[in-house]
Design an enzyme around this catalytic site. Structure first.
Site, mmCIF file in Angstrom:
data_model
loop_
_atom_site.group_PDB
_atom_site.id
_atom_site.type_symbol
_atom_site.label_atom_id
_atom_site.label_comp_id
_atom_site.label_asym_id
_atom_site.label_seq_id
_atom_site.Cartn_x
_atom_site.Cartn_y
_atom_site.Cartn_z
ATOM 1 N N ASP A 218 -0.395 0.828 -3.399
ATOM 2 C CA ASP A 218 -1.698 0.141 -3.979
ATOM 3 C C ASP A 218 -2.382 1.332 -3.541
ATOM 4 O O ASP A 218 -2.919 2.301 -2.956
ATOM 5 C CB ASP A 218 -2.241 -1.487 -3.255
ATOM 6 C CG ASP A 218 -2.873 -1.750 -3.788
ATOM 7 O OD1 ASP A 218 -4.380 -1.306 -4.213
ATOM 8 O OD2 ASP A 218 -2.152 -3.039 -4.438
ATOM 9 N N HIS A 241 -2.272 4.635 -4.925
ATOM 10 C CA HIS A 241 -4.039 3.619 -5.675
ATOM 11 C C HIS A 241 -4.971 5.094 -5.995
ATOM 12 O O HIS A 241 -5.953 4.031 -6.525
ATOM 13 C CB HIS A 241 -3.795 2.389 -6.232
ATOM 14 C CG HIS A 241 -2.990 1.364 -6.650
ATOM 15 N ND1 HIS A 241 -2.897 0.884 -7.075
ATOM 16 C CD2 HIS A 241 -1.383 1.677 -6.967
ATOM 17 C CE1 HIS A 241 -1.554 -0.349 -7.207
ATOM 18 N NE2 HIS A 241 -0.765 0.369 -7.481
#
Length: 393
Positions: A218, A241
């Site tokens: 993430d 991310h």
């Protein structure tokens, strides 16, 4: 007796007493509290017992976790303490139980309400592989998913040479911990691990993160509401991310995010580079003074991104614009390769358009042909030579 002599002796005695107190500062080895260090036995009672002694002991006090492998159930280490505390875990590995059913709350190691805590060394292994495949304790009930390290209201915190791996949820959740420093951290989980943000920050004023390596499934670092005066430098990110301001605007009365400076970082193989994300149809909010400088992109998707239509899993209504106002945002000297054709994308709110967005000396290439840019409700100030050319519509 001469008064001057008496005063000198009094000062001398106070100095000697201070030395004696300092020399008797508490150092508690968890092995003396019954820790086995065999990687199987639950050593959380020993850690809690050691914490109680150092927290209540004369400052400065130290909790020692010697080299070894320690299994620990969820623990909460709570202040206030009598003075500065050091947790020294150099060479030690702490392991969480892999079974999610053994957790009743959303934290594995939770430390709160301590001033001048220093944590040095140690590997914190969340053993999250089972959890990434599903978050149910049994066939009917979902369990709380624990963060590896939840650190709340720790003023003047220092984390140094610490490693967090395979967290079930966020690796580090930092909240209300003003004037803190994180140095030489390693945060690691596979790119397909679920919701394993490296560091999530919220409601704090003053934080430096330097010389660290983060790879997750993430955001490498996410900045939630109330993140203020944060400096990130020499941090590598990937997989993951990217570095993300937000998401913001989902809840009412969110505190502003302001004064975030990220520079001299490297981003490799991520699904985003540096981005600001707010929800459409949002509550009002403020993001200002956000600066990304001297960033290297190695095959990152969406290297430069403002997304005020952030709507993962179609969990929102895109019909109404975001009400989060973005002001004074800069992207300077961001260079390298993009894994998407659109390398610079600035999608601002139609209701509260971005103000004073600067793009300066950005140079991003795309292997499949020329990179492009796209803008909506944004009129960026373009400085220097930029590849791709930045839209000014």
């Amino acid at each position: 007796m001469d008064k001057d002599y008496i005063q000198i002796m009094a000062v001398y005695c106070m100095f000697v007493m201070a030395l004696i107190v300092r020399n008797h500062a508490v150092v508690v080895n968890i092995k003396t509290k019954g820790a086995k260090g065999d990687g199987i036995t639950d050593d959380s009672p020993a850690i809690l017992s050691a914490w109680k002694e150092v927290c209540g002991g004369p400052p400065p006090s130290s909790l020692l976790i010697p080299p070894g492998t320690y299994m620990s159930l969820a623990i909460m280490l709570v202040g206030p303490c009598k003075g500065p505390i050091e947790i020294n875990a150099k060479g030690a590995t702490l392991k969480a139980p892999p079974e999610l059913a053994k957790f009743s709350k959303d934290s594995w190691i939770y430390i709160r309400n301590v001033d001048k805590l220093t944590m040095i060394g140690g590997t914190f292994d969340g053993q999250g592989q089972q959890t990434w495949m599903g978050t149910k304790c049994d066939e009917t009930m979902a369990c709380p998913v624990p963060v590896n390290l939840r650190l709340s209201n720790l003023k003047n915190l220092v984390l140094r040479d610490l490693t967090s791996i395979n967290s079930k949820n966020f690796h580090l959740a930092l909240r209300g911990s003003d004037n803190s420093r994180l140095e030489n951290l390693i945060i690691d989980a596979p790119g397909n691990s679920v919701n394993t943000d490296g560091i999530h920050i919220a409601k704090l004023n003053g934080l430096n993160i330097t010389n660290s390596k983060i790879g997750t499934g993430d955001d490498c670092i996410s900045f939630g509401e109330g993140s203020r005066n944060i400096h990130i430098e020499r941090v590598s990110c990937g997989p993951g991310h990217g570095f993300s301001i937000g998401s913001l605007g989902k809840f009412p009365n969110e505190e502003p995010v302001e004064g975030v400076f990220l520079k001299n970082c490297t981003i490799t193989g991520t699904t985003n580079g540096v981005r600001i994300k707010t929800w459409p149809n949002s509550y009002p909010g403020i993001v200002r003074d956000i600066h990304f400088e001297d960033i290297i992109m190695n095959g990152a998707q969406n290297p430069v991104l403002i997304d005020q239509e952030y709507c993962p899993n179609k969990a929102c209504k895109k019909g109404a614009p975001s009400k989060v106002k973005l002001t004074n945002v800069s992207f300077r000297r961001i260079r390298g390769t993009s894994a998407t054709k659109v390398a610079v994308k600035l999608v601002c709110s139609a209701e509260v358009p971005c103000e004073n967005v600067e793009v300066a000396d950005v140079h991003l290439t795309f292997n499949g042909g020329p990179a492009t840019s796209a803008c909506s409700n944004a009129k960026p100030k373009v400085v220097g030579q930029n590849v791709p050319g930045v839209c000014q519509a």
